[in-house]
Write a protein that holds these residues in place. Structure first.
Motif, short mmCIF file in Angstrom:
data_model
loop_
_atom_site.label_atom_id
_atom_site.label_comp_id
_atom_site.label_asym_id
_atom_site.label_seq_id
_atom_site.Cartn_x
_atom_site.Cartn_y
_atom_site.Cartn_z
N HIS A 1 0.82 -1.22 0.00
CA HIS A 1 0.00 0.00 0.00
C HIS A 1 0.85 1.27 0.00
O HIS A 1 0.47 2.28 -0.61
CB HIS A 1 -0.93 -0.02 1.22
CG HIS A 1 -1.91 1.12 1.25
ND1 HIS A 1 -2.99 1.19 0.39
CD2 HIS A 1 -1.97 2.23 2.03
CE1 HIS A 1 -3.68 2.28 0.65
NE2 HIS A 1 -3.08 2.93 1.63
N TRP A 2 1.98 1.23 0.69
CA TRP A 2 2.86 2.40 0.79
C TRP A 2 3.65 2.54 -0.52
O TRP A 2 4.60 1.84 -0.76
CB TRP A 2 3.80 2.22 1.98
CG TRP A 2 4.71 3.38 2.22
CD1 TRP A 2 4.53 4.68 1.86
CD2 TRP A 2 5.97 3.33 2.90
NE1 TRP A 2 5.59 5.45 2.26
CE2 TRP A 2 6.49 4.66 2.90
CE3 TRP A 2 6.71 2.31 3.50
CZ2 TRP A 2 7.71 4.97 3.48
CZ3 TRP A 2 7.92 2.61 4.09
CH2 TRP A 2 8.41 3.94 4.08
N LYS A 3 3.21 3.47 -1.36
CA LYS A 3 3.79 3.59 -2.69
C LYS A 3 4.97 4.56 -2.77
O LYS A 3 5.78 4.47 -3.67
CB LYS A 3 2.71 4.02 -3.69
CG LYS A 3 1.62 2.97 -3.87
CD LYS A 3 0.58 3.42 -4.87
CE LYS A 3 -0.40 2.30 -5.19
NZ LYS A 3 -1.14 1.84 -4.01
N GLU A 4 5.04 5.52 -1.86
CA GLU A 4 6.12 6.51 -1.90
C GLU A 4 7.22 6.15 -0.90
O GLU A 4 7.48 6.88 0.04
CB GLU A 4 5.55 7.91 -1.60
CG GLU A 4 4.48 8.38 -2.58
CD GLU A 4 5.01 8.50 -4.01
OE1 GLU A 4 6.22 8.81 -4.16
OE2 GLU A 4 4.23 8.27 -4.95
N LYS A 5 7.87 5.03 -1.15
CA LYS A 5 8.94 4.59 -0.26
C LYS A 5 10.22 5.38 -0.57
O LYS A 5 10.40 5.88 -1.69
CB LYS A 5 9.20 3.10 -0.45
CG LYS A 5 8.00 2.20 -0.17
CD LYS A 5 8.39 0.76 -0.39
CE LYS A 5 7.19 -0.16 -0.20
NZ LYS A 5 6.23 -0.04 -1.29
N PRO A 6 11.13 5.46 0.41
CA PRO A 6 12.42 6.11 0.14
C PRO A 6 13.17 5.40 -0.99
O PRO A 6 13.04 4.19 -1.17
CB PRO A 6 13.17 5.97 1.48
CG PRO A 6 12.10 5.80 2.49
CD PRO A 6 10.98 5.07 1.80
N LYS A 7 13.98 6.17 -1.69
CA LYS A 7 14.70 5.62 -2.84
C LYS A 7 15.63 4.48 -2.44
O LYS A 7 15.83 3.52 -3.20
CB LYS A 7 15.50 6.74 -3.51
CG LYS A 7 16.14 6.33 -4.82
CD LYS A 7 16.83 7.51 -5.49
CE LYS A 7 17.48 7.08 -6.80
NZ LYS A 7 18.13 8.23 -7.48
N CYS A 8 16.19 4.54 -1.22
CA CYS A 8 17.12 3.49 -0.78
C CYS A 8 16.44 2.13 -0.71
O CYS A 8 17.07 1.09 -0.97
CB CYS A 8 17.73 3.86 0.57
SG CYS A 8 16.52 4.01 1.90
N ILE A 9 15.13 2.12 -0.36
CA ILE A 9 14.40 0.85 -0.29
C ILE A 9 14.25 0.26 -1.69
O ILE A 9 14.46 -0.94 -1.91
CB ILE A 9 13.02 1.05 0.38
CG1 ILE A 9 13.21 1.44 1.85
CG2 ILE A 9 12.17 -0.22 0.26
CD1 ILE A 9 11.92 1.69 2.59
N TYR A 10 13.90 1.12 -2.66
CA TYR A 10 13.77 0.63 -4.03
C TYR A 10 15.11 0.16 -4.58
O TYR A 10 15.17 -0.82 -5.33
CB TYR A 10 13.16 1.72 -4.92
CG TYR A 10 11.72 1.97 -4.64
CD1 TYR A 10 10.74 1.02 -4.98
CD2 TYR A 10 11.29 3.14 -4.01
CE1 TYR A 10 9.40 1.24 -4.71
CE2 TYR A 10 9.95 3.36 -3.74
CZ TYR A 10 9.02 2.41 -4.09
OH TYR A 10 7.69 2.62 -3.82
N ASN A 11 16.19 0.86 -4.21
CA ASN A 11 17.51 0.43 -4.65
C ASN A 11 17.86 -0.94 -4.08
O ASN A 11 18.43 -1.80 -4.77
CB ASN A 11 18.57 1.45 -4.22
CG ASN A 11 18.46 2.75 -5.00
OD1 ASN A 11 17.92 2.77 -6.12
ND2 ASN A 11 18.98 3.84 -4.44
#
Length: 484
Positions: A429-439
Motif C-alpha cells: 500500500h505504501w507507494k512513496e517509499k524512500p529511494k534506498c528501499i527501491y535500490n
C-alpha cells in the motif's frame, strides 16, 4: 477443459494422501466408529455446499486463481493479500509438510514394524523427497506433469485394494464392529469441540474441492461443466472415502487403528500376508505424487501473487530456457522444510484445516456481499441463498469450537495470518517509499535473477498496462517489465 476432464480433474484433486492420514484423527476425536463415519459423510456434504458457492463465484468472476482472485475482486487488496499471505506461509507449506511426513512414515514403517520411525529419519527422508521434487519442478514442467499422471495410479491402486479387501471381509461376515449397537457405543462422550476437531481432520482429506476454480479460464463451458464436476465428483469421493473407512473398521478394531502409525500398512499386514508390501508402496507413490502436485500449485499461486504486485517481483520470474518459476518453487520448498522441523502430523492438520476453513468462509461471505453490492450483475450460475447461509452457519460453529478446543494450534495460525496486515501496508500500500528501499529491492532482485537464471515472462500489452505495486522507482521500471 471438456466436462469429462473437469470431473476427472476435480476427483483427482480431492482424492489425495489425506485419506491415508486423517482416519486416525477423525476416530480419535469422534469417540466411536459410528460417529466417525457420520463425520466423513457430512464432511463430503459440506464440501459440496462450498463447491456450489465457488461455482457461482467461478463464472461470475471468471479469473483463474480461486479464493485469492475472488476475495481481491470483492473486498479489495488487503483481504486478498491476507489470503495470499496465509496460503504462502501456512496452507501450502503445512500441507506439503503433512504429505511429506506421511510419505516418510509409510516408507519407514515396514523398516520399524514394532515402533514409531525415528524422528530424524522421517524428517530427513521427507526433506530429501521435497528437495528432489523441487529440483524436478525447477527442471521441467513436462517432467513434473508426467510424474503427477503416473503417480496418480498409486493412490487409486491403494484405495481400490483397501476397498476390495474390506468388502470381501464384510461378505465373509466380519462386520460386527459396523453394527449400530457396536459402532455407536461410546467409551467417552466427545464434546462439541472434539467433534469440530474431527471435522477439521476429515476436511484435510477433502481439501482440493476448490482447485478447479484455480483454472476456471481453462474450463470449457464452465456454466455447465463446473456444476457437473461438483455433482459427480464430490459424491463419488465421499462414497470412496466412506467405503475406505468401512474397510478399515471391518478388519481393525478402533484400538488397533488408533495405535497405528500408518493405518494402511497395518491394514495390509493384517489381511494381505506376503503381499502386504504392496500397501506401503502404493501409499508412498500416492504421497510422492501429492507432494509434486502441491509444489506445482503453490508455486503457481506465488507466481500469480507476484504478478499482481502482492509479492516481490522476483517470484514472478521464470527460467529463461526452462520457463519454470524457480524462485517461487524455492520459497515454497524452504517454508515447508522449516515447518517439517517444528510440527507433528495431526497438529499440523488441525493447524492448516483451521486456516483453510477460515479462507473458505471469507470467500463465501464475499459471495453474499457481492450479491448485495452488485445485485444486477449477470450470474450464469446462481445458487439458492440457503446454500451459502448453511455453509457459513456450519463454518462459524466449526471455527468457534475448534478455537476453543485447540486455542494454541488454531490461534497461532490466526496470528500469522494477521501479521500480513503491516506487511501489506508497508510493502504494497505504501507507494512513496524512500529511494534506498527501491535500490535495495532492485539489487536483491538482480542477485536473485543471476543465481536462478530467471527473467520476467512475455506479457500481453493489457497486463503491462497495470503496473505492479512493488516498483523500482529509481529506474522507472516496474516488476511487470518484459525482462530484466
Amino acid at each position: 477443459m471438456p466436462g469429462t476432464h473437469a470431473v476427472a480433474r476435480e476427483a483427482r484433486n480431492i482424492i489425495g494422501s489425506g485419506i491415508f492420514i486423517s482416519p486416525k484423527g477423525v476416530l480419535e476425536h469422534s469417540g466411536s466408529v459410528g460417529v466417525a463415519l457420520v463425520v466423513w459423510v457430512l464432511g463430503g456434504c459440506i464440501a459440496a455446499l462450498g463447491s456450489l458457492c465457488y461455482a457461482e463465484l467461478g463464472v461470475t468472476i471468471p479469473k483463474s486463481g480461486g479464493d485469492y482472485s475472488y476475495v481481491t475482486e470483492i473486498f479489495g487488496g488487503l483481504m486478498g493479500f491476507l489470503l495470499l499471505w496465509s496460503a504462502v506461509l501456512i496452507m501450502y507449506p503445512t500441507t506439503l509438510a503433512v504429505i511429506a511426513l506421511t510419505f516418510s512414515s509409510y516408507v519407514l514403517q515396514p523398516v520399524f514394524p514394532n515402533c514409531v520411525p525415528p524422528y530424524m529419519a522421517t524428517r530427513m527422508l521427507s526433506a530429501t523427497c521435497l528437495l528432489l521434487l523441487t529440483w524436478v519442478n525447477c527442471s521441467s514442467v513436462r517432467m513434473a506433469t508426467r510424474i503427477q499422471d503416473v503417480f496418480t495410479v498409486g493412490k487409486l491402486m491403494a484405495l481400490g485394494l483397501i476397498i476390495v479387501v474390506g468388502l470381501v471381509q464384510i461378505f465373509n461376515g466380519n462386520y460386527e464392529a459396523l453394527t449400530p449397537q457396536v459402532a455407536f457405543s461410546l467409551e467417552r462422550t466427545p464434546s462439541v469441540g472434539q467433534i469440530a476437531l474431527a471435522f477439521l481432520q476429515a476436511s484435510f482429506a477433502f481439501s482440493g474441492w476448490n482447485f478447479l476454480n484455480y483454472v476456471t479460464e481453462e474450463v470449457v463451458e464452465p456454466r455447465r461443466n463446473l456444476p457437473r464436476a461438483i455433482y459427480i465428483s464430490i459424491p463419488l469421493v465421499t462414497f470412496v472415502y466412506t467405503l475406505t473407512n468401512i474397510a478399515y473398521f471391518s478388519s481393525m478394531s478402533p484400538e488397533e487403528l488408533l495405535s497405528s502409525n500408518a493405518v494402511a500398512v497395518t491394514f495390509g499386514e493384517k489381511l494381505l500376508g506376503m503381499f502386504s508390501v504392496v500397501m506401503p508402496i502404493s501409499v508412498a507413490l500416492s504421497t510422492f505424487g501429492g507432494i509434486n502436485g502441491y509444489l506445482f500449485t503453490s508455486s503457481r499461486l506465488c507466481f500469480s501473487g507476484a504478478r499482481e504486485g502482492h509479492l516481490p517481483s522476483l517470484l514472478a520470474m521464470i527460467h529463461y530456457k526452462k520457463c519454470t518459476p524457480i524462485p517461487a518453487l524455492l520459497v515454497c520448498c524452504s517454508a515447508t522444510i522449516i515447518i517439517l522441523c517444528i510440527g507433528e502430523t495431526h497438529n499440523l492438520i488441525n493447524y492448516v484445516s483451521f486456516i483453510n476453513y477460515l479462507s473458505y468462509g471469507v470467500t463465501i461471505a464475499g459471495l453474499l456481499y457481492y450479491r448485495w453490492k452488485k445485485p444486477n450483475l449477470y450470474r450464469p450460475i446462481k445458487v439458492n441463498l440457503l446454500v451459502p447461509v448453511c455453509y457459513l452457519m456450519f463454518w462459524a460453529l466449526l471455527l468457534g469450537f475448534s478455537l476453543y478446543s485447540e486455542p494454541v494450534v488454531c490461534g497461532v495460525g490466526l496470528v500469522i495470518m494477521l501479521t500480513g496486515v503491516p506487511v501489506y501496508f508497508l510493502g504494497v500500500h505504501w507507494k512513496e517509499k524512500p529511494k534506498c528501499i527501491y535500490n535495495f529491492i532492485e539489487r536483491a532482485t538482480h542477485v536473485g535473477q543471476r543465481l536462478c537464471f530467471v527473467v520476467f515472462p512475455q506479457l500481453d500489452p493489457i497486463e503491462l498496462a497495470s503496473p505492479s505495486e512493488w516498483t523500482d522507482r529509481s529506474s522507472g521500471r516496474g516488476s511487470m517489465s518484459v525482462n530484466s
